[in-house]
Every structure is written in C-alpha cells, then in structure tokens.
Motif scaffolding. Sequence first.
Motif, PDB file in Angstrom:
ATOM      1  N   GLU A 108       0.823  -1.203   0.000  1.00 35.49           N
ATOM      2  CA  GLU A 108       0.000   0.000   0.000  1.00 35.49           C
ATOM      3  C   GLU A 108       0.860   1.257   0.000  1.00 35.49           C
ATOM      4  O   GLU A 108       0.540   2.242  -0.680  1.00 35.49           O
ATOM      5  CB  GLU A 108      -0.923  -0.008   1.218  1.00 35.49           C
ATOM      6  CG  GLU A 108      -1.996  -1.079   1.176  1.00 35.49           C
ATOM      7  CD  GLU A 108      -2.864  -1.090   2.416  1.00 35.49           C
ATOM      8  OE1 GLU A 108      -2.728  -0.144   3.237  1.00 35.49           O
ATOM      9  OE2 GLU A 108      -3.673  -2.025   2.588  1.00 35.49           O
ATOM     10  N   THR A 109       1.964   1.213   0.759  1.00 36.59           N
ATOM     11  CA  THR A 109       2.865   2.362   0.836  1.00 36.59           C
ATOM     12  C   THR A 109       3.508   2.638  -0.518  1.00 36.59           C
ATOM     13  O   THR A 109       3.610   3.793  -0.959  1.00 36.59           O
ATOM     14  CB  THR A 109       3.951   2.114   1.900  1.00 36.59           C
ATOM     15  OG1 THR A 109       3.337   1.906   3.170  1.00 36.59           O
ATOM     16  CG2 THR A 109       4.909   3.299   1.990  1.00 36.59           C
TER      17      THR A 109
ATOM     18  N   LYS B 149       0.904   3.983  -3.000  1.00 32.04           N
ATOM     19  CA  LYS B 149       0.580   5.366  -2.662  1.00 32.04           C
ATOM     20  C   LYS B 149       1.695   6.309  -3.119  1.00 32.04           C
ATOM     21  O   LYS B 149       1.428   7.383  -3.677  1.00 32.04           O
ATOM     22  CB  LYS B 149       0.374   5.494  -1.152  1.00 32.04           C
ATOM     23  CG  LYS B 149      -0.010   6.904  -0.705  1.00 32.04           C
ATOM     24  CD  LYS B 149      -0.194   6.967   0.807  1.00 32.04           C
ATOM     25  CE  LYS B 149      -0.531   8.381   1.248  1.00 32.04           C
ATOM     26  NZ  LYS B 149      -0.641   8.482   2.733  1.00 32.04           N
ATOM     27  N   TYR B 150       2.937   5.899  -2.899  1.00 33.90           N
ATOM     28  CA  TYR B 150       4.092   6.708  -3.324  1.00 33.90           C
ATOM     29  C   TYR B 150       4.036   6.935  -4.835  1.00 33.90           C
ATOM     30  O   TYR B 150       4.226   8.056  -5.319  1.00 33.90           O
ATOM     31  CB  TYR B 150       5.387   6.003  -2.929  1.00 33.90           C
ATOM     32  CG  TYR B 150       6.640   6.783  -3.268  1.00 33.90           C
ATOM     33  CD1 TYR B 150       7.329   7.498  -2.291  1.00 33.90           C
ATOM     34  CD2 TYR B 150       7.155   6.816  -4.571  1.00 33.90           C
ATOM     35  CE1 TYR B 150       8.477   8.214  -2.590  1.00 33.90           C
ATOM     36  CE2 TYR B 150       8.298   7.533  -4.879  1.00 33.90           C
ATOM     37  CZ  TYR B 150       8.956   8.226  -3.893  1.00 33.90           C
ATOM     38  OH  TYR B 150      10.100   8.942  -4.206  1.00 33.90           O
TER      39      TYR B 150
ATOM     40  N   LYS C  40       1.448   6.762  -6.918  1.00 31.42           N
ATOM     41  CA  LYS C  40       0.309   7.591  -7.317  1.00 31.42           C
ATOM     42  C   LYS C  40       0.554   9.067  -7.013  1.00 31.42           C
ATOM     43  O   LYS C  40       0.098   9.945  -7.739  1.00 31.42           O
ATOM     44  CB  LYS C  40      -0.954   7.113  -6.605  1.00 31.42           C
ATOM     45  CG  LYS C  40      -1.449   5.758  -7.108  1.00 31.42           C
ATOM     46  CD  LYS C  40      -2.599   5.221  -6.249  1.00 31.42           C
ATOM     47  CE  LYS C  40      -3.031   3.838  -6.717  1.00 31.42           C
ATOM     48  NZ  LYS C  40      -4.080   3.252  -5.841  1.00 31.42           N
ATOM     49  N   GLU C  41       1.273   9.327  -5.923  1.00 32.09           N
ATOM     50  CA  GLU C  41       1.541  10.717  -5.526  1.00 32.09           C
ATOM     51  C   GLU C  41       2.713  11.325  -6.272  1.00 32.09           C
ATOM     52  O   GLU C  41       2.980  12.522  -6.152  1.00 32.09           O
ATOM     53  CB  GLU C  41       1.791  10.786  -4.020  1.00 32.09           C
ATOM     54  CG  GLU C  41       0.548  10.488  -3.179  1.00 32.09           C
ATOM     55  CD  GLU C  41       0.840  10.491  -1.688  1.00 32.09           C
ATOM     56  OE1 GLU C  41       2.043  10.534  -1.318  1.00 32.09           O
ATOM     57  OE2 GLU C  41      -0.128  10.447  -0.899  1.00 32.09           O
ATOM     58  N   ASN C  42       3.428  10.507  -7.053  1.00 28.67           N
ATOM     59  CA  ASN C  42       4.619  10.993  -7.764  1.00 28.67           C
ATOM     60  C   ASN C  42       4.555  10.681  -9.262  1.00 28.67           C
ATOM     61  O   ASN C  42       5.547  10.300  -9.886  1.00 28.67           O
ATOM     62  CB  ASN C  42       5.881  10.390  -7.141  1.00 28.67           C
ATOM     63  CG  ASN C  42       6.175  10.937  -5.765  1.00 28.67           C
ATOM     64  OD1 ASN C  42       6.799  11.982  -5.604  1.00 28.67           O
ATOM     65  ND2 ASN C  42       5.688  10.226  -4.739  1.00 28.67           N
ATOM     66  N   GLY C  43       3.370  10.852  -9.809  1.00 34.56           N
ATOM     67  CA  GLY C  43       3.207  10.719 -11.248  1.00 34.56           C
ATOM     68  C   GLY C  43       3.402   9.315 -11.778  1.00 34.56           C
ATOM     69  O   GLY C  43       3.740   9.125 -12.956  1.00 34.56           O
TER      70      GLY C  43
END
Length: 278
Positions: free
Chosen positions: A220-221, A224-225, A227-230
């Motif tokens: 999950e981490t 998430k990383y 998705k948050e960084n393109g």
Amino acid sequence: MITIGEYNKLKVSKKVDFGYYLEDNFGDEVLLPNSAAKGNEIKEGDNLEVFIYRDSKDRLISTLKKPLLTVGQIGYLEVVSQNNIGAFVNFGLERDLFVPLKEQGYKLKEGKKYLFYMYVDKTDRLAATTRIHPYLDLAEEGKYKVSDEVDVIVYETNENGTLNVAVDGEYRGLILATEHFDFIYPGQQIKARVKRIYEDGTIGITTRKRRLEARSELSETILKYLKENGGFMPYNDKSAPEDIKKEFNTSKNYFKMTLGGLMKEKLITQDKEGTRLL
C-alpha cells in the motif's frame, strides 16, 4: 521500626493542630500532616498504613496518599526538572524523587517519561536510577510464547543497534538491530511481539509486523508513493539498502519481495531507472 520508602503500619498516638503523630512498636514517632490525611476521620489509637518519605526540610513524614512506586520497585515516571546535580521525577507525592547525575545512563528530558528504580541512598534519602537492568526479572518458563503481543519500554540503547527493553514493566527483553527499523530512544513505549525466549529467560522481541501483514502494508505504501509521484519512483529491486530503509523504513529483502508480488499482480513494472505504475 519506621522504614523510609515503604508502607508502614503505625498507630495514631496523638492529634495536633497540624496533623497526627504516629508511632511504631518501639515508640518512634512520625508526623502525618493534615494535608496528607486525605480528609479521613482519624482518631487516637487508630492503626494506619502510611507511606514514609522525607519532606522539603528533609524530615521523615508520612502520608495516606499512594506513591507511584516504593523502594525496590520500577516505575515509569515523568521528569519534572533537571539541574547540574541531577533530575527530579514525579512519583505521585508532594515532593519529587531525586535522580543523581551519576545514576542517569542517558540524557533525561523534562516532560518525558522513563523507567526508574527507587532505592534508599547512603544518606537515608530516597533516590532513583535509570540503571534498572539488574532489577528486572527473567521470564519463567511458560510465561510468554512466540508471537505474544507485549508492551515494552526501552531503557538502554547499544552501539550495535541492540535495544534493552522492559517487557510489561517487569521482565528483561532484547530487540536486535535487525528487529527494528525506526529510531527508538530510551523511555519510548512501544507495542511489539515475542520472537524467541533465550535460555537464560531473556525475552527476544521484534517490532516487525508478521510477514503477510508487513508485505500488505508495504504494498500500500509503494502504490501510494507511485500515485503521488506521477506513477514513478527512482527505486527498484537494485536500489541500495540504505536508500530503501530511509524512504520506506524496511529492509531491501522485504522491499524486493513486495515489488515481486506487485509485478505478479501486474500493478507495476521495473526498469533500470526505477519502478512505474501500470
């Protein structure tokens, strides 16, 4: 005999304006101030169980209030002040407990809580030390089993990354450097698991989650990383262990296994530049 730092059963010998005098079987007396009587109705001849300590003028005094620990016990206490000769910690009574500088195994911070052992010093005063290791028990056979969840408090850190911890405030525990990733400081209270029981009764502890739980959380981490960084991160299964630990707080082995699982699910792909979200 009136014993400092412990509960004493004493008889009320007389009442005065400022409190009551209590005596032992040998006729030795100690004052119970009105402020320490907790509003109880007390009469001459009553037998009371009181705690004995010294007041701000260094006189023996008694109280019906309950301290957070007695002599020979370990307590998790808050530091209220620090000066050039030592620190003072709150142990539940009007006067704070003194911790000499030489009895501080690490730097104490005001407002933080640590484990302390209370003793009577050479001058017959109450004092405390952070050096609690000799006073912790070794776990008896059957007390704990592997995978038991426990509360631990760190009381000593070692240069090799190993942590000495008190398990449930009573037993000796050890967290190896490979069994924790976060920076953990003395006084920190954490939830952990029993990993093994050593032959001498020391409890081996781990802060690492169970394998499936840890991998699910790491997956999950990572997602998430991305998705948050393109949809890209400059990390893959060839990245340096120290970079992985710094960014994801995990070992390279777990990171590599987790990436492999995400690739099997066709959620990511890897190349020499890093990892990309599909």
